[in-house]
Design a protein around this motif. Structure first.
Motif, PDB file in Angstrom:
ATOM      1  N   PHE A   1       0.837  -1.199   0.000  1.00 42.18           N
ATOM      2  CA  PHE A   1       0.000   0.000   0.000  1.00 42.18           C
ATOM      3  C   PHE A   1       0.870   1.246   0.000  1.00 42.18           C
ATOM      4  N   ASP A   2       0.334   2.322  -0.588  1.00 38.71           N
ATOM      5  CA  ASP A   2       1.077   3.579  -0.639  1.00 38.71           C
ATOM      6  C   ASP A   2       0.850   4.432   0.599  1.00 38.71           C
ATOM      7  N   ALA A   3      -0.084   4.044   1.462  1.00 38.77           N
ATOM      8  CA  ALA A   3      -0.371   4.812   2.664  1.00 38.77           C
ATOM      9  C   ALA A   3      -1.016   3.908   3.718  1.00 38.77           C
ATOM     10  N   ILE A   4      -0.860   4.291   4.962  1.00 41.92           N
ATOM     11  CA  ILE A   4      -1.431   3.522   6.066  1.00 41.92           C
ATOM     12  C   ILE A   4      -2.948   3.445   5.930  1.00 41.92           C
ATOM     13  N   GLU A   5      -3.563   4.572   5.540  1.00 45.66           N
ATOM     14  CA  GLU A   5      -5.017   4.574   5.431  1.00 45.66           C
ATOM     15  C   GLU A   5      -5.523   3.653   4.322  1.00 45.66           C
ATOM     16  N   CYS A   6      -4.738   3.461   3.266  1.00 45.67           N
ATOM     17  CA  CYS A   6      -5.138   2.503   2.218  1.00 45.67           C
ATOM     18  C   CYS A   6      -5.158   1.085   2.782  1.00 45.67           C
ATOM     19  N   ALA A   7      -4.142   0.740   3.558  1.00 49.49           N
ATOM     20  CA  ALA A   7      -4.093  -0.591   4.161  1.00 49.49           C
ATOM     21  C   ALA A   7      -5.281  -0.799   5.096  1.00 49.49           C
ATOM     22  N   ASP A   8      -5.555   0.199   5.932  1.00 44.64           N
ATOM     23  CA  ASP A   8      -6.668   0.082   6.875  1.00 44.64           C
ATOM     24  C   ASP A   8      -8.004  -0.094   6.153  1.00 44.64           C
ATOM     25  N   GLN A   9      -8.237   0.693   5.111  1.00 42.79           N
ATOM     26  CA  GLN A   9      -9.480   0.582   4.354  1.00 42.79           C
ATOM     27  C   GLN A   9      -9.585  -0.768   3.646  1.00 42.79           C
ATOM     28  N   PHE A  10      -8.480  -1.235   3.067  1.00 45.16           N
ATOM     29  CA  PHE A  10      -8.441  -2.513   2.366  1.00 45.16           C
ATOM     30  C   PHE A  10      -8.791  -3.662   3.314  1.00 45.16           C
ATOM     31  N   ILE A  11      -8.161  -3.656   4.489  1.00 44.13           N
ATOM     32  CA  ILE A  11      -8.414  -4.709   5.484  1.00 44.13           C
ATOM     33  C   ILE A  11      -9.878  -4.696   5.901  1.00 44.13           C
ATOM     34  N   HIS A  12     -10.409  -3.512   6.139  1.00 41.21           N
ATOM     35  CA  HIS A  12     -11.804  -3.391   6.576  1.00 41.21           C
ATOM     36  C   HIS A  12     -12.777  -3.821   5.472  1.00 41.21           C
ATOM     37  N   GLN A  13     -12.540  -3.352   4.247  1.00 48.75           N
ATOM     38  CA  GLN A  13     -13.455  -3.676   3.147  1.00 48.75           C
ATOM     39  C   GLN A  13     -13.425  -5.146   2.767  1.00 48.75           C
ATOM     40  N   LYS A  14     -12.233  -5.714   2.716  1.00 45.54           N
ATOM     41  CA  LYS A  14     -12.080  -7.116   2.284  1.00 45.54           C
ATOM     42  C   LYS A  14     -12.185  -8.095   3.450  1.00 45.54           C
ATOM     43  N   GLN A  15     -12.191  -7.579   4.673  1.00 50.88           N
ATOM     44  CA  GLN A  15     -12.216  -8.401   5.879  1.00 50.88           C
ATOM     45  C   GLN A  15     -11.093  -9.432   5.868  1.00 50.88           C
ATOM     46  N   ILE A  16      -9.891  -8.938   5.615  1.00 47.99           N
ATOM     47  CA  ILE A  16      -8.687  -9.765   5.526  1.00 47.99           C
ATOM     48  C   ILE A  16      -8.217 -10.165   6.925  1.00 47.99           C
ATOM     49  N   LYS A  17      -7.835 -11.408   7.078  1.00 44.63           N
ATOM     50  CA  LYS A  17      -7.207 -11.891   8.314  1.00 44.63           C
ATOM     51  C   LYS A  17      -5.698 -11.776   8.133  1.00 44.63           C
ATOM     52  N   THR A  18      -5.096 -10.803   8.806  1.00 41.06           N
ATOM     53  CA  THR A  18      -3.673 -10.534   8.607  1.00 41.06           C
ATOM     54  C   THR A  18      -2.809 -11.317   9.579  1.00 41.06           C
ATOM     55  N   LYS A  19      -1.680 -11.781   9.063  1.00 40.81           N
ATOM     56  CA  LYS A  19      -0.689 -12.435   9.906  1.00 40.81           C
ATOM     57  C   LYS A  19       0.259 -11.383  10.467  1.00 40.81           C
ATOM     58  N   GLN A  20       0.643 -10.438   9.617  1.00 38.28           N
ATOM     59  CA  GLN A  20       1.564  -9.381  10.037  1.00 38.28           C
ATOM     60  C   GLN A  20       1.345  -8.147   9.167  1.00 38.28           C
ATOM     61  N   ILE A  21       1.442  -6.976   9.781  1.00 39.09           N
ATOM     62  CA  ILE A  21       1.376  -5.703   9.069  1.00 39.09           C
ATOM     63  C   ILE A  21       2.617  -4.910   9.447  1.00 39.09           C
ATOM     64  N   TRP A  22       3.273  -4.349   8.432  1.00 43.99           N
ATOM     65  CA  TRP A  22       4.441  -3.504   8.665  1.00 43.99           C
ATOM     66  C   TRP A  22       4.181  -2.119   8.094  1.00 43.99           C
ATOM     67  N   VAL A  23       4.680  -1.111   8.779  1.00 42.66           N
ATOM     68  CA  VAL A  23       4.617   0.263   8.302  1.00 42.66           C
ATOM     69  C   VAL A  23       6.038   0.795   8.199  1.00 42.66           C
ATOM     70  N   SER A  24       6.263   1.686   7.242  1.00 43.30           N
ATOM     71  CA  SER A  24       7.583   2.302   7.104  1.00 43.30           C
ATOM     72  C   SER A  24       7.769   3.357   8.177  1.00 43.30           C
ATOM     73  N   ASN A  25       8.968   3.413   8.699  1.00 43.55           N
ATOM     74  CA  ASN A  25       9.328   4.460   9.644  1.00 43.55           C
ATOM     75  C   ASN A  25       9.420   5.767   8.854  1.00 43.55           C
TER      76      ASN A  25
END
Length: 128
Positions: free
Chosen positions: A61-85
């Motif tokens: 994802f190009d932004a944290i908010e894109c990842a959050d929206q994607f997870i919520h919309q697709k109801q993805i079960k994530t193993k790990q999420i990383w963000v860039s410092n």
């Protein structure tokens, strides 16, 4: 019969051992891949976010908010999420350990102003 039984054991052990290693984020080259949510090219690595599912599928994802929206919309079960410092774009932080702020002082790719830092001290100059 004996051969088929051993083949099954070998296959099972191979799958188990391949999934035992530590899962790490992938390093990307600027502009090499598009965001899995909004399809924008990932060019500002300070906001790059990636996740991996329990099935092993990796998303970028190009932004944290894109990842959050994607997870919520697709109801993805994530193993790990990383963000860039934000202060060191080539360094990834597990999302659960990151200090994520929303501020008008930072322009993120999607305009939400979200950024991730290693500590509260690093984030404090950017907070409103």
């Amino acid at each position: 019969m004996w051969f088929q039984h051993h083949k099954l054991i070998f296959l099972t052990l191979t799958v188990v051992l391949c999934n035992c290693g530590e899962v790490k984020p992938e390093a990307l080259t600027v502009g090499e891949i598009k965001c899995d949510h909004c399809s924008m090219s990932i060019v500002d690595m300070r906001f790059h976010t990636q996740l991996i599912t329990y099935k092993g599928k990796r998303y970028h994802f190009d932004a944290i908010e894109c990842a959050d929206q994607f997870i919520h919309q697709k109801q993805i079960k994530t193993k790990q999420i990383w963000v860039s410092n934000y202060l060191q774009a080539n360094e990834f932080i597990p999302k659960e350990n990151a200090v994520i702020i929303q501020t008008k002082k930072i322009r993120s790719p999607m305009g939400g102003g979200f950024a991730a830092f290693k500590s509260h001290e690093d984030a404090s100059p950017y907070q409103n």
